[in-house]
Design a protein around this motif. Structure first.
Motif, PDB file in Angstrom:
ATOM      1  N   UNK A 133      59.578  75.926  82.393  1.00 35.31           N
ATOM      2  CA  UNK A 133      59.022  76.288  83.704  1.00 35.31           C
ATOM      3  C   UNK A 133      59.757  77.475  84.309  1.00 35.31           C
ATOM      4  N   UNK A 134      58.994  78.476  84.724  1.00 36.88           N
ATOM      5  CA  UNK A 134      59.586  79.727  85.211  1.00 36.88           C
ATOM      6  C   UNK A 134      58.764  80.274  86.377  1.00 36.88           C
ATOM      7  N   UNK A 135      59.455  80.975  87.266  1.00 38.02           N
ATOM      8  CA  UNK A 135      58.773  81.689  88.337  1.00 38.02           C
ATOM      9  C   UNK A 135      59.121  83.157  88.217  1.00 38.02           C
ATOM     10  N   UNK A 136      58.106  83.997  88.160  1.00 36.29           N
ATOM     11  CA  UNK A 136      58.292  85.441  88.074  1.00 36.29           C
ATOM     12  C   UNK A 136      57.913  86.039  89.427  1.00 36.29           C
ATOM     13  N   UNK A 137      58.882  86.669  90.083  1.00 35.78           N
ATOM     14  CA  UNK A 137      58.657  87.201  91.432  1.00 35.78           C
ATOM     15  C   UNK A 137      59.119  88.641  91.538  1.00 35.78           C
ATOM     16  N   UNK A 138      58.480  89.394  92.425  1.00 36.87           N
ATOM     17  CA  UNK A 138      58.820  90.789  92.667  1.00 36.87           C
ATOM     18  C   UNK A 138      60.157  90.930  93.388  1.00 36.87           C
ATOM     19  N   UNK A 139      60.798  92.063  93.222  1.00 35.33           N
ATOM     20  CA  UNK A 139      62.083  92.353  93.856  1.00 35.33           C
ATOM     21  C   UNK A 139      62.019  92.162  95.370  1.00 35.33           C
ATOM     22  N   UNK A 140      61.046  92.797  96.009  1.00 37.98           N
ATOM     23  CA  UNK A 140      60.965  92.742  97.466  1.00 37.98           C
ATOM     24  C   UNK A 140      60.661  91.331  97.961  1.00 37.98           C
ATOM     25  N   UNK A 141      59.880  90.565  97.184  1.00 35.82           N
ATOM     26  CA  UNK A 141      59.588  89.182  97.564  1.00 35.82           C
ATOM     27  C   UNK A 141      60.880  88.374  97.649  1.00 35.82           C
ATOM     28  N   UNK A 142      61.696  88.472  96.606  1.00 33.97           N
ATOM     29  CA  UNK A 142      62.947  87.698  96.567  1.00 33.97           C
ATOM     30  C   UNK A 142      63.936  88.226  97.610  1.00 33.97           C
ATOM     31  N   UNK A 143      63.966  89.543  97.812  1.00 29.30           N
ATOM     32  CA  UNK A 143      64.888  90.128  98.796  1.00 29.30           C
ATOM     33  C   UNK A 143      64.520  89.736 100.221  1.00 29.30           C
ATOM     34  N   UNK A 144      63.279  89.284 100.440  1.00 32.18           N
ATOM     35  CA  UNK A 144      62.856  88.866 101.777  1.00 32.18           C
ATOM     36  C   UNK A 144      63.282  87.444 102.108  1.00 32.18           C
ATOM     37  N   UNK A 145      63.674  86.666 101.102  1.00 30.25           N
ATOM     38  CA  UNK A 145      64.002  85.254 101.305  1.00 30.25           C
ATOM     39  C   UNK A 145      65.236  85.044 102.187  1.00 30.25           C
ATOM     40  N   UNK A 146      66.352  85.789 102.000  1.00 34.82           N
ATOM     41  CA  UNK A 146      67.520  85.542 102.866  1.00 34.82           C
ATOM     42  C   UNK A 146      67.205  85.655 104.354  1.00 34.82           C
ATOM     43  N   UNK A 147      66.396  86.627 104.742  1.00 37.42           N
ATOM     44  CA  UNK A 147      66.045  86.785 106.151  1.00 37.42           C
ATOM     45  C   UNK A 147      65.276  85.590 106.680  1.00 37.42           C
ATOM     46  N   UNK A 148      64.360  85.054 105.872  1.00 36.08           N
ATOM     47  CA  UNK A 148      63.577  83.894 106.290  1.00 36.08           C
ATOM     48  C   UNK A 148      64.485  82.682 106.503  1.00 36.08           C
ATOM     49  N   UNK A 149      65.428  82.474 105.591  1.00 38.47           N
ATOM     50  CA  UNK A 149      66.320  81.317 105.694  1.00 38.47           C
ATOM     51  C   UNK A 149      67.295  81.481 106.856  1.00 38.47           C
ATOM     52  N   UNK A 150      67.834  82.668 107.025  1.00 35.30           N
ATOM     53  CA  UNK A 150      68.847  82.872 108.066  1.00 35.30           C
ATOM     54  C   UNK A 150      68.234  82.935 109.462  1.00 35.30           C
ATOM     55  N   UNK A 151      67.155  83.690 109.613  1.00 35.41           N
ATOM     56  CA  UNK A 151      66.574  83.913 110.941  1.00 35.41           C
ATOM     57  C   UNK A 151      65.495  82.902 111.307  1.00 35.41           C
ATOM     58  N   UNK A 152      64.904  82.260 110.313  1.00 35.15           N
ATOM     59  CA  UNK A 152      63.908  81.238 110.593  1.00 35.15           C
ATOM     60  C   UNK A 152      62.479  81.686 110.359  1.00 35.15           C
ATOM     61  N   UNK A 153      61.618  80.707 110.216  1.00 37.35           N
ATOM     62  CA  UNK A 153      60.205  80.963 109.926  1.00 37.35           C
ATOM     63  C   UNK A 153      59.538  81.710 111.072  1.00 37.35           C
ATOM     64  N   UNK A 154      59.819  81.298 112.306  1.00 37.67           N
ATOM     65  CA  UNK A 154      59.168  81.935 113.465  1.00 37.67           C
ATOM     66  C   UNK A 154      59.501  83.416 113.562  1.00 37.67           C
ATOM     67  N   UNK A 155      60.728  83.757 113.193  1.00 40.59           N
ATOM     68  CA  UNK A 155      61.141  85.171 113.199  1.00 40.59           C
ATOM     69  C   UNK A 155      60.268  85.973 112.249  1.00 40.59           C
ATOM     70  N   UNK A 156      60.040  85.435 111.057  1.00 42.75           N
ATOM     71  CA  UNK A 156      59.266  86.161 110.049  1.00 42.75           C
ATOM     72  C   UNK A 156      57.794  86.232 110.427  1.00 42.75           C
ATOM     73  N   UNK A 157      57.233  85.102 110.874  1.00 43.68           N
ATOM     74  CA  UNK A 157      55.809  85.087 111.215  1.00 43.68           C
ATOM     75  C   UNK A 157      55.520  85.836 112.509  1.00 43.68           C
TER      76      UNK A 157
END
Length: 440
Positions: free
Chosen positions: A206-230
């Motif tokens: 089982x593997x997930x293939x993701x784009x660079x920018x997609x993965x680089x966006x994850x830290x901001x979502x976790x640190x700042x929260x879902x509402x910040x991103x949306x």
């Protein structure tokens, strides 16, 4: 929706040493990893799903949903593979991101790997960009030394290793299953699906293939929260993205902005057209594999839904700008040559179809074609579209079909022995001597 720039991934690209661990840490780097390691993996996946982060590599598939589609853990290895094989004409966002801020990608890989139960992640990089390869290797070394990677990440007992792999330089390896074959040491060719990578991907695990920018966006979502991103972007296309402006624009480069911004707004930020006396003629909203837009689309919101409704695709947000000096037939002919050259040859529609597309576009551009050739192009595109193993052949048809839709008269104008009616010396897009290298 805000229309101003949102420097997040690019916030400190102008720092004299933006790529170092010290700079990244000074700007809050790896705090998101600390937070993520205190969460349940399922909670991380849910946060990414709730953020509605959509893949930034072109297709726009929801990232969190992709993770949740992976087969359940069975005690064997699971893999995260970052697709950094940026190769499409006009697409140039991931390379500068990895050059200027590689640690945001590494932190994103660490968080994402923990979420999906992966202990060994891979970053598959286009082999020609040796400078980026070296920078990523150095950043991974720094992360290991600081305890952000390795056998006991941040003292939590979590294990994560990252391998940076340089490919051999094939556009087809941007397709996720061709990338996996290449990573396994085989010739890069797309696989038949199903099974999908989430069930049997790298090494049949089982593997997930993701784009660079997609993965680089994850830290901001976790640190700042879902509402910040949306709170950025639109209702269905949330968040921010890197918009790459190139071609006949005064200040080309990367513009990080909320999804839903328009080209008119981006052009204003970029200083307008390179020559204010030359009008915008056509442009690509998402790279050369997306249907062309014209000046009438300047105010189309650049989000997945609006661009799709207008007849194109947001893709990688590679905005190639062409003014009135450019011959659309010649530009399409050059793109078609690229797709013919990069076809892996596995399936007949792509292998044979792209070759014939190039023969006809070249004949038309040289003034050796007939009006029947224009209809034959459309017929070929209709027979290729949706009939190949991967999206390469579909991408080859997009600029052809859309250019005929908007500029059929220009194709017809080539149907004389003199060929292209445009003065090549007046265009700053192509070399004036066929012996010279092409400039774009």
């Amino acid at each position: 929706m805000a229309t101003t720039l949102t420097p997040i991934l690019s916030a400190f690209w102008d720092d004299p040493a933006s790529w170092t661990l010290d700079t990244y840490t000074r700007h809050g780097g790896y705090r998101a990893l600390d937070k993520a390691l205190g969460m349940e993996p399922a909670a991380i996946i849910q946060a990414v799903k709730d953020s509605s982060l959509r893949g930034r590599g072109g297709a726009g598939f929801p990232t969190g949903m992709k993770w949740s589609f992976m087969a359940p853990p069975d005690g064997g290895p699971r893999y995260l593979v970052v697709n950094a094989d940026e190769s499409e004409p006009g697409t140039c966002k991931d390379v500068p991101l990895m050059m200027a801020n590689p640690h945001v990608l590494i932190e994103g890989v660490a968080i994402s790997s923990f979420a999906i139960g992966c202990e060994h992640a891979f970053i598959y990089l286009r082999g020609e960009v040796v400078h980026v390869y070296r920078r990523l290797l150095r950043a991974v070394e720094e992360a290991y030394a600081a305890g952000h990677l390795g056998k006991n990440v941040h003292g939590t007992g979590v294990t994560l290793d990252i391998t940076v792999h340089a490919g051999a330089g094939a556009y087809i390896c941007g397709e996720e299953t061709a990338l996996l074959d290449s990573l396994e040491g085989r010739r890069g060719q797309p696989r038949s699906k199903p099974p999908f990578p989430g069930v049997a991907g790298l090494y049949a695990r089982p593997s997930s293939v993701n784009n660079v920018e997609s993965i680089a966006s994850v830290p901001g979502i976790i640190l700042e929260g879902v509402d910040w991103f949306t709170g950025m972007g639109t209702e269905k296309s949330t968040g921010f993205g890197l918009f790459s402006l190139s071609g006949h624009v005064k200040n080309p480069g990367q513009f990080e902005a909320p999804l839903g911004i328009t080209l008119r707004e981006l052009l204003d930020m970029a200083g307008g057209m390179r020559d204010p006396d030359k009008a915008l003629k056509f442009w690509t909203p998402g790279g050369s594999s997306t249907p062309l837009f014209t000046a009438e689309h300047l105010d189309v919101p650049l989000d997945f839904e609006s661009v799709g409704a207008a007849g194109s695709m947001l893709g990688t947000r590679a905005l190639q700008i062409f003014d009135e000096t450019v011959c659309v037939v010649r530009a399409v002919d050059r793109w078609t040559e690229f797709y013919k050259h990069e076809s892996c040859g596995k399936c007949t529609p792509c292998r044979e179809g792209t070759w014939w597309l190039k023969q006809i576009t070249g004949r038309l551009e040289r003034g050796e074609g007939t009006e029947e050739d224009i209809d034959k192009l459309l017929d070929l595109c209709d027979n290729i579209l949706g009939r190949s193993f991967c999206a390469l052949a579909d991408g080859a048809t997009s600029p052809i079909m859309s250019s005929i839709q908007y500029f059929r008269d220009e194709y017809i104008a080539h149907l004389t022995p003199r060929g292209c009616p445009f003065d090549r010396h007046a265009s700053t897009l192509f070399a004036t001597d066929e012996k010279d290298s092409v400039t774009a």
